[in-house]
Enzyme design. Structure first.
Site, PDB file in Angstrom:
ATOM      1  N   ARG A  63      -2.061  15.419   4.508  1.00 25.21           N
ATOM      2  CA  ARG A  63      -3.400  14.891   4.220  1.00 25.21           C
ATOM      3  C   ARG A  63      -4.408  16.028   4.303  1.00 25.21           C
ATOM      4  O   ARG A  63      -5.404  16.065   3.596  1.00 25.21           O
ATOM      5  CB  ARG A  63      -3.763  13.762   5.200  1.00 25.21           C
ATOM      6  CG  ARG A  63      -5.249  13.373   5.112  1.00 25.21           C
ATOM      7  CD  ARG A  63      -5.564  11.955   5.593  1.00 25.21           C
ATOM      8  NE  ARG A  63      -4.857  11.569   6.805  1.00 25.21           N
ATOM      9  CZ  ARG A  63      -5.096  12.048   8.026  1.00 25.21           C
ATOM     10  NH1 ARG A  63      -6.042  12.953   8.221  1.00 25.21           N
ATOM     11  NH2 ARG A  63      -4.385  11.636   9.053  1.00 25.21           N
ATOM     12  N   TYR A 115     -20.899   4.362 -15.242  1.00 22.74           N
ATOM     13  CA  TYR A 115     -19.558   3.795 -15.293  1.00 22.74           C
ATOM     14  C   TYR A 115     -19.566   2.501 -14.454  1.00 22.74           C
ATOM     15  O   TYR A 115     -20.083   2.498 -13.329  1.00 22.74           O
ATOM     16  CB  TYR A 115     -18.571   4.820 -14.715  1.00 22.74           C
ATOM     17  CG  TYR A 115     -17.184   4.292 -14.567  1.00 22.74           C
ATOM     18  CD1 TYR A 115     -16.387   4.065 -15.684  1.00 22.74           C
ATOM     19  CD2 TYR A 115     -16.651   4.003 -13.318  1.00 22.74           C
ATOM     20  CE1 TYR A 115     -15.104   3.563 -15.555  1.00 22.74           C
ATOM     21  CE2 TYR A 115     -15.368   3.505 -13.187  1.00 22.74           C
ATOM     22  CZ  TYR A 115     -14.606   3.289 -14.313  1.00 22.74           C
ATOM     23  OH  TYR A 115     -13.340   2.795 -14.187  1.00 22.74           O
ATOM     24  N   ASP A 186     -21.644  13.345 -12.781  1.00 22.69           N
ATOM     25  CA  ASP A 186     -20.306  12.880 -13.163  1.00 22.69           C
ATOM     26  C   ASP A 186     -20.018  13.489 -14.534  1.00 22.69           C
ATOM     27  O   ASP A 186     -20.622  13.106 -15.535  1.00 22.69           O
ATOM     28  CB  ASP A 186     -20.286  11.346 -13.211  1.00 22.69           C
ATOM     29  CG  ASP A 186     -18.910  10.780 -13.556  1.00 22.69           C
ATOM     30  OD1 ASP A 186     -18.119  11.490 -14.206  1.00 22.69           O
ATOM     31  OD2 ASP A 186     -18.639   9.620 -13.182  1.00 22.69           O
ATOM     32  N   LYS A 211      -9.035  10.831 -16.915  1.00 19.54           N
ATOM     33  CA  LYS A 211      -9.467  10.841 -18.303  1.00 19.54           C
ATOM     34  C   LYS A 211      -9.081  12.167 -18.968  1.00 19.54           C
ATOM     35  O   LYS A 211      -7.918  12.441 -19.099  1.00 19.54           O
ATOM     36  CB  LYS A 211     -10.965  10.547 -18.366  1.00 19.54           C
ATOM     37  CG  LYS A 211     -11.422   9.401 -17.433  1.00 19.54           C
ATOM     38  CD  LYS A 211     -10.879   8.051 -17.805  1.00 19.54           C
ATOM     39  CE  LYS A 211     -11.105   6.974 -16.749  1.00 19.54           C
ATOM     40  NZ  LYS A 211     -12.467   6.831 -16.269  1.00 19.54           N
TER      41      LYS A 211
HETATM   42  C1  LIG Z   1     -13.087   6.236 -15.168  1.00 19.25           C
HETATM   43  C2  LIG Z   1     -14.361   6.769 -14.671  1.00 19.25           C
HETATM   44  C3  LIG Z   1     -14.653   6.802 -13.301  1.00 19.25           C
HETATM   45  C4  LIG Z   1     -13.705   6.232 -12.265  1.00 19.25           C
HETATM   46  O1  LIG Z   1     -12.513   6.932 -12.214  1.00 19.25           O
HETATM   47  P1  LIG Z   1     -11.095   6.269 -11.793  1.00 19.25           P
HETATM   48  O2  LIG Z   1     -10.179   7.433 -11.915  1.00 19.25           O
HETATM   49  O3  LIG Z   1     -10.815   5.167 -12.748  1.00 19.25           O
HETATM   50  O4  LIG Z   1     -11.242   5.776 -10.401  1.00 19.25           O
HETATM   51  C5  LIG Z   1     -15.861   7.349 -12.908  1.00 19.25           C
HETATM   52  N1  LIG Z   1     -16.743   7.815 -13.804  1.00 19.25           N
HETATM   53  C6  LIG Z   1     -16.498   7.794 -15.131  1.00 19.25           C
HETATM   54  C7  LIG Z   1     -17.522   8.332 -16.076  1.00 19.25           C
HETATM   55  C8  LIG Z   1     -15.308   7.277 -15.607  1.00 19.25           C
HETATM   56  O5  LIG Z   1     -15.082   7.229 -16.923  1.00 19.25           O
END
Ligand SMILES: *Cc1c(COP(=O)(O)O)cnc(C)c1O
Length: 397
Positions: A63, A115, A186, A211
């Protein structure tokens, strides 16, 4: 953060271009025992110690330290231009880890079309711990005028999801710093291949590595990159204390995807630009939202901070939810699914799907109409993708 005996960061490539560093960052095969060009997947929970509290190579427990995770973390820190990075079990875990630095009464000024999962985390959970969230259209002129004095964090998504609104990172950073707050961006939609928020003044960069960074729709993960090394110590403590880490196997898969990020983004961007032009010229489409279109309100702001405009397109159909539903049913290459950023093209309807957790009234106020369709343009042949949309639009009218 650096640990003794880690054969990870790769200083030989520090002066090289992004595409070179994407392939080499975070791992130096010459410093590794066997010369392995990719890090082994260290599937171990613990490490032997020579005597009490004397771990042989500085590693105690996975961890806290894991070489495979460290390789991914170092690669992401390098590519975003940060002092350190922390990878997590999901994008949401990374967002949550960031919020752990705040305390009751702290105000977060955030982009209003976030999101959906981030919006849910903030409004249903973090708010219970006394954090104050204020949502603004951060892409609007004067969005950061009069930030309240108790603002501790400005939290942006740019381009935003799903309306692809573009916020000036430099303007947000300046406004945040003026009141003693910090800026988090983000960067999931753009990736460091197209936009590096730290270069524009951001203090933190977040990713859902699920993504584009992973890029193959086969692993869920997240990352938090910090600009300052001192903040890095703090987040290392939080990541370790809260246990928001990702597994060594997931770190390996994500790093494997990251190696081709520069190449994939070129295709995502080129195909999305072509499809955006096609959709804009199509009589059956009301409006196209894509930062690369000269007609898009955020186009100039995007040019100032992005090297290309990404693989995400949204568009509005005049016939609302019924027509949009018919369209997604007729697509043959674009698969109906949530998520984005993989090699395969996806299509979805934000109102009933990804943004269903945002109340309907609020959805409409932030531009998520019922006829809004979101595309994640994959790396298939661009003409095939255009023909797929063409036939689906023809028959859904
Ligand atoms: C998918 C997404 C998240 C969350 O991510 P996860 O891996 O699904 O927990 C946060 N911000 C954006 C812009 C996203 O597309």
């Amino acid at each position: 953060m650096s640990e003794p005996g880690r054969p990870s960061s790769n200083p030989k490539h520090s002066g090289h271009a992004f595409a070179t560093r994407a392939v080499h960052a975070g791992w130096d095969p010459f410093a590794e025992r066997t010369g392995a060009v990719m890090p082994p997947i260290y599937m171990t929970s613990t490490y032997v110690q020579d005597s009490p509290a004397q771990p042989r190579h500085g590693y105690e427990y996975s961890r806290t330290q894991n070489p495979t995770r460290f390789a991914l973390q170092d690669a992401l820190a390098d590519l975003e231009g940060g002092a350190a990075a922390f990878t997590c079990g999901s994008g949401m875990a990374a967002v949550h880890t960031l919020m752990l630095m705040l305390k009751p009464g702290d105000r977060i000024v955030a982009t209003r079309d976030l999101y959906g999962g981030s919006h849910r985390l903030f409004s249903k959970i973090e708010q219970r711990f006394g954090l104050i969230y204020e949502y603004r259209d951060t892409s609007a002129p004067g969005a950061f005028d009069a930030l309240p004095e108790d603002t501790r964090l400005v939290y942006l998504e740019t381009p935003s999801n799903p309306t692809l609104g573009v916020t000036s990172i430099a303007a947000a950073a300046e406004a945040a710093h003026r009141v003693g707050a910090e800026l988090a961006v983000d960067n999931t939609f753009a990736t460091p291949a197209l936009q590096r928020p730290i270069e524009h003044g951001a203090d933190y960069v977040l990713h859902s590595t699920t993504k584009y960074i992973g890029g193959h729709s086969d692993v869920v993960g997240g990352a938090l990159v910090v600009k300052e090394a001192a903040r890095g110590e703090e987040f290392w403590f939080h990541q370790n204390s809260a246990g928001t880490i990702n597994s060594p196997f997931d770190a390996f898969l994500t790093l494997r995807g990251l190696r081709t990020l520069a190449l994939r983004m070129e295709r995502h961007c080129a195909s999305a630009a072509a499809l955006a032009d096609f959709l804009e010229g199509h009589p059956g489409v009301d409006r196209v939202l894509y930062p690369g279109l000269a007609s898009f309100p955020g186009h100039q702001a995007a040019r100032a901070q992005m090297s290309a405009f990404g693989g995400m397109i949204s568009f509005v159909l005049p016939g609302g939810l019924a027509q949009a539903t018919e369209l997604v049913r007729r697509c043959q290459i674009f698969a109906l699914a949530e998520s984005l950023g993989g090699v395969e093209s996806l299509i979805e309807l934000p109102a009933p799907m990804t943004h269903a957790s945002v109340p309907a009234e609020q959805r409409r106020a932030i531009g998520i109409e019922d006829g809004l369709v979101r595309l994640s343009v994959g790396i298939e042949d661009a003409d095939d993708l255009r023909r797929d949309l063409e036939q689906a639009l023809r028959s859904s009218r």
